[in-house]
Design a protein around this motif. Structure first.
Motif, PDB file in Angstrom:
ATOM      1  N   TYR A  70       0.795  -1.197  -0.088  1.00 15.62           N
ATOM      2  CA  TYR A  70      -0.040  -0.018   0.049  1.00 15.62           C
ATOM      3  C   TYR A  70       0.839   1.202  -0.071  1.00 15.62           C
ATOM      4  O   TYR A  70       0.493   2.290  -0.545  1.00 15.62           O
ATOM      5  CB  TYR A  70      -0.764   0.085   1.157  1.00 15.62           C
ATOM      6  N   ARG A 111       4.393  -1.867   3.661  1.00 17.15           N
ATOM      7  CA  ARG A 111       3.167  -1.819   4.382  1.00 17.15           C
ATOM      8  C   ARG A 111       2.060  -2.479   3.580  1.00 17.15           C
ATOM      9  O   ARG A 111       1.612  -2.106   2.330  1.00 17.15           O
ATOM     10  CB  ARG A 111       2.692  -0.203   4.451  1.00 17.15           C
ATOM     11  N   ALA A 238      -5.708   4.048   7.156  1.00 16.83           N
ATOM     12  CA  ALA A 238      -5.642   2.571   6.763  1.00 16.83           C
ATOM     13  C   ALA A 238      -6.499   2.440   5.527  1.00 16.83           C
ATOM     14  O   ALA A 238      -6.455   1.488   4.763  1.00 16.83           O
ATOM     15  CB  ALA A 238      -5.736   1.761   7.866  1.00 16.83           C
ATOM     16  N   ARG A 242      -6.085   1.662   1.238  1.00 13.15           N
ATOM     17  CA  ARG A 242      -6.770   0.254   0.818  1.00 13.15           C
ATOM     18  C   ARG A 242      -7.923   0.528  -0.245  1.00 13.15           C
ATOM     19  O   ARG A 242      -8.291  -0.351  -0.858  1.00 13.15           O
ATOM     20  CB  ARG A 242      -7.319  -0.607   1.948  1.00 13.15           C
ATOM     21  N   ARG A 498      -9.378  -6.869   1.530  1.00 12.52           N
ATOM     22  CA  ARG A 498      -8.378  -5.936   2.090  1.00 12.52           C
ATOM     23  C   ARG A 498      -8.909  -5.719   3.571  1.00 12.52           C
ATOM     24  O   ARG A 498     -10.109  -5.416   3.646  1.00 12.52           O
ATOM     25  CB  ARG A 498      -8.063  -4.662   1.409  1.00 12.52           C
ATOM     26  N   PRO A 500      -8.346  -2.906   6.644  1.00 18.55           N
ATOM     27  CA  PRO A 500      -7.871  -1.692   7.290  1.00 18.55           C
ATOM     28  C   PRO A 500      -7.414  -2.186   8.738  1.00 18.55           C
ATOM     29  O   PRO A 500      -6.450  -1.493   9.230  1.00 18.55           O
ATOM     30  CB  PRO A 500      -8.909  -0.835   7.256  1.00 18.55           C
ATOM     31  N   ASP A 503      -3.724  -3.412   9.393  1.00 21.36           N
ATOM     32  CA  ASP A 503      -2.813  -2.379   9.018  1.00 21.36           C
ATOM     33  C   ASP A 503      -1.546  -2.384  10.258  1.00 21.36           C
ATOM     34  O   ASP A 503      -2.102  -2.153  11.354  1.00 21.36           O
ATOM     35  CB  ASP A 503      -3.150  -0.938   8.894  1.00 21.36           C
ATOM     36  N   HIS A 505       0.293  -0.334  11.427  1.00 25.51           N
ATOM     37  CA  HIS A 505       0.389   0.712  12.290  1.00 25.51           C
ATOM     38  C   HIS A 505      -0.720   0.705  13.223  1.00 25.51           C
ATOM     39  O   HIS A 505      -0.491   1.083  14.254  1.00 25.51           O
ATOM     40  CB  HIS A 505       0.206   2.057  11.434  1.00 25.51           C
TER      41      HIS A 505
END
Length: 629
Positions: A70, A111, A238, A242, A498, A500, A503, A505
């Protein structure tokens, strides 16, 4: 594959052909002295020029890749500034140039979700890696001179030289947890690369190392409202990264807090109505369409629903073929249908996976949090209490109060790590012992499946039992069950999923939050619900968590009754010599008499259906699945 001798490029082509569903838009191959690589492409980003394999400038480094990076835009800028020449506009090509700069440490710069293979021609060195949390799968096997690898186990079975011998430890784990956890696979000679690991093969030698884990050292929080705002910012970011796609994109919308929050984050960052997809059942106990509609109406999404009224006898063999290992999470059925529905309209679908593991969403977390108040039972008394509880649980099958009391006694007597392992198990050690044949019990002498979870619990950096069980789920249940289910059911329909909430982070930030912001006074997902409250209908935040369940007990007593009896008691099943026929018959009898053994019978049924789906040399797919909207 890579080899110290000459690899077989035709084998690699066959390995790719059997997973065409993962990449119907094209194929790519590379072979030279020492390596043969292949891939199937589902074109989403850089559709025009993003074919693989990808190479560095002098073609000494080559890579194939499954997934999405990403942050590829930032990576491209950094690589170009360092003097690299990129010929495509997508994410795949970044890998070979990042390898030139950082070697296998390139994973720290990514990422996204990924499984990739990089061949270093000069060093005759192969690097395999899997993303931090395990969104994308990677199987491998090796002998003293070669290594084979692929996204699905069925690719590896294209090699006629591969032995298909069931690993009894993997089978034991499967019956305990309803999936085969990494690094095991159902076959003795094949392994899964665990999430967050890198494998290096050089000269026939394999080295596997972990590159990522969560630090659960809790930080102090002065103002929870600041954390709520930070979470909203992280989730919006996030979700935004995506939503990059050249193909149509949408979202699964179950009506739960997690998927609803993702749809809200998409809608706030999209100029067009978000396409949303929901599955329902005629049985209202398992139907969440009314909750999904609240969110769909609030954000005026392009909403699509499907009522599952399928003939299960059609869909089960098809699922058994796609799931290359026995897999007993029955929510794979609605997951398959929501993916099938979505693929009629989009190529990419976002979902809410990971919200529970990041922010403490399961009721078992509240139970473990409350159980910390139970004083430690002295060892002699704990042993007596545990044995008594086990006997009550086993001998009181028709008396629910006695059975529950026995389970409570066993729970109280156990160490917190074993309490959680028991909460997560579907067959207890005692129940497995009852059904295992003498030969299987002998093969499993000294094996304790609970140790898998207990070792992660004790090795966690968390200082609370809640943090430790979040670690356990993040590295076992999430990648071994939930992400496998979503990857297989979406890829079976050539759809990319996907997530989020996964993610890294978000995950790393959430891991440092105080436990009280996750679970308090029996309430789960405290911070997340407060953070997304401005985005969602108020009543949605107070519904009890329902999950993606199916009426399994009723199915096994109804339309699947004949199938489960035939599959588990015929000569084929008996001939495997793994389970005691009388014990299996007793499980069936008890369930039909009203005692719920559905999850255990389902696990046995899926194991048998998996055997039959993958016994034929051509692994023929049984197609056909009936639904109506």
């Amino acid at each position: 594959m890579a080899s110290t001798s000459n690899p077989d490029p035709e084998l690699v082509r066959r390995m790719c052909e059997v997973i065409v569903h993962r990449g119907p838009d094209g194929a790519g191959f590379h072979s030279d002295e020492g390596v043969a690589l292949g891939m199937r492409r589902l074109a989403i980003i850089d559709v025009a020029t993003g074919d693989q394999p990808v190479y560095n400038e002098d073609k000494r480094i080559v890579a194939v890749f499954n997934g999405e990076i990403y942050n590829f835009g930032e990576l491209r800028e950094m690589l170009i500034a360092k003097g690299h020449r990129l010929r495509t506009a997508g994410d795949s090509e970044c890998l070979v140039h990042l390898y030139e700069e950082f070697g296998e440490d390139l994973v720290h710069h990514l990422r996204g979700m990924f499984a990739f293979a990089i061949w270093d021609r000069d060093r005759r060195r192969l690097v395999l890696a899997r993303d931090r949390v395990g969104k994308k799968p990677l199987y491998w096997r090796s002998d003293h001179s070669s290594i084979w690898f692929g996204s699905e186990l069925k690719s590896l079975t294209r090699d006629p030289g591969m032995r298909r011998e069931i690993d009894p430890v993997a089978l034991d784990h499967y019956l305990t947890y309803q999936y085969v956890p990494a690094p095991w696979s159902i076959y003795q000679d094949v392994h899964k690369l665990p999430p967050g690991h890198v494998l290096v093969w050089e000269g026939g030698t394999v080295t596997v190392e972990r590159y990522w884990e969560l630090d659960r050292t809790q930080r102090s929080v002065v103002d929870p409202r600041e954390e709520e705002q930070r979470l909203r910012e992280l989730l919006l970011d996030a979700t935004r990264v995506r939503m990059v796609s050249e193909r149509p994109i949408g979202a699964f919308l179950s009506g739960g807090v997690d998927s609803s929050a993702v749809v809200a984050a998409m809608a706030m960052q999209s100029s067009n109505p978000v396409k949303t997809f929901c599955i329902g059942f005629e049985d209202s106990r398992y139907d969440e369409r009314h909750k999904a509609r609240m969110v769909a109406d609030r954000y005026a999404t392009d909403h699509h629903e499907l009522v599952v009224t399928s003939n299960l006898l059609d869909i089960l063999p098809r699922l058994a073929w796609h799931f290359d290992e026995p897999f007993a999470d029955s929510s794979a059925i609605p997951s398959f249908y929501v993916a099938q529905l979505s693929r009629q309209h989009v190529t990419v679908a976002l979902n809410g996976d990971g919200g529970d593991e990041c922010f403490g969403g399961y009721q078992r977390y509240a139970l473990m949090n409350q159980a910390r108040r139970i004083p430690v039972v002295p060892r002699p008394l704990a042993g007596l209490l545990g044995r008594t509880g086990t006997l009550m649980s086993q001998r009181s099958a028709s008396r629910s109060l006695s059975r529950r009391l026995g389970r409570l006694m066993t729970f109280v007597a156990a160490h917190p790590s074993q309490r959680y392992a028991r909460l997560m198990s579907y067959f207890t050690p005692e129940q497995r012992s009852e059904i295992y044949s003498d030969s299987l019990q002998e093969a499993l002498a000294g094996v304790d499946s609970y140790r898998l979870l207990e070792d992660i619990f004790h090795g966690s950096s968390a200082k609370t039992d809640l943090g430790r069980v979040l670690d356990v789920d993040t590295f076992t249940y999430l990648p071994g069950d939930l992400l496998v289910k979503v990857d297989i059911t979406t890829m079976a329909n050539s759809l990319e999923a996907r997530s989020p909430f996964l993610d890294h982070h978000i995950m790393e930030w959430a891991a440092t939050l105080p436990s009280a912001l996750h679970v308090r006074n029996g309430q789960t997902k405290m911070l997340l619900k407060r953070a997304v409250a401005p985005w969602l209908p108020p009543q949605l935040l107070h519904y009890p968590k329902q999950g993606f369940g199916v009426p399994l007990a009723a199915w096994l007593r109804g339309e699947l009754r004949e199938l489960v009896f035939d599959a588990l008691t015929d000569d084929t099943a008996r001939g495997r010599g793994l389970f005691r026929p009388s014990a299996v018959q007793e499980l069936l009898r008890r369930h039909m008499d009203g005692v719920d053994h559905s999850v255990r019978l389902w696990a046995l049924l899926q194991f048998e259906l998996w055997n039959r789906a993958h016994a034929a040399p051509d692994d023929t797919v049984v197609s056909g699945a009936g639904c109506h909207a």
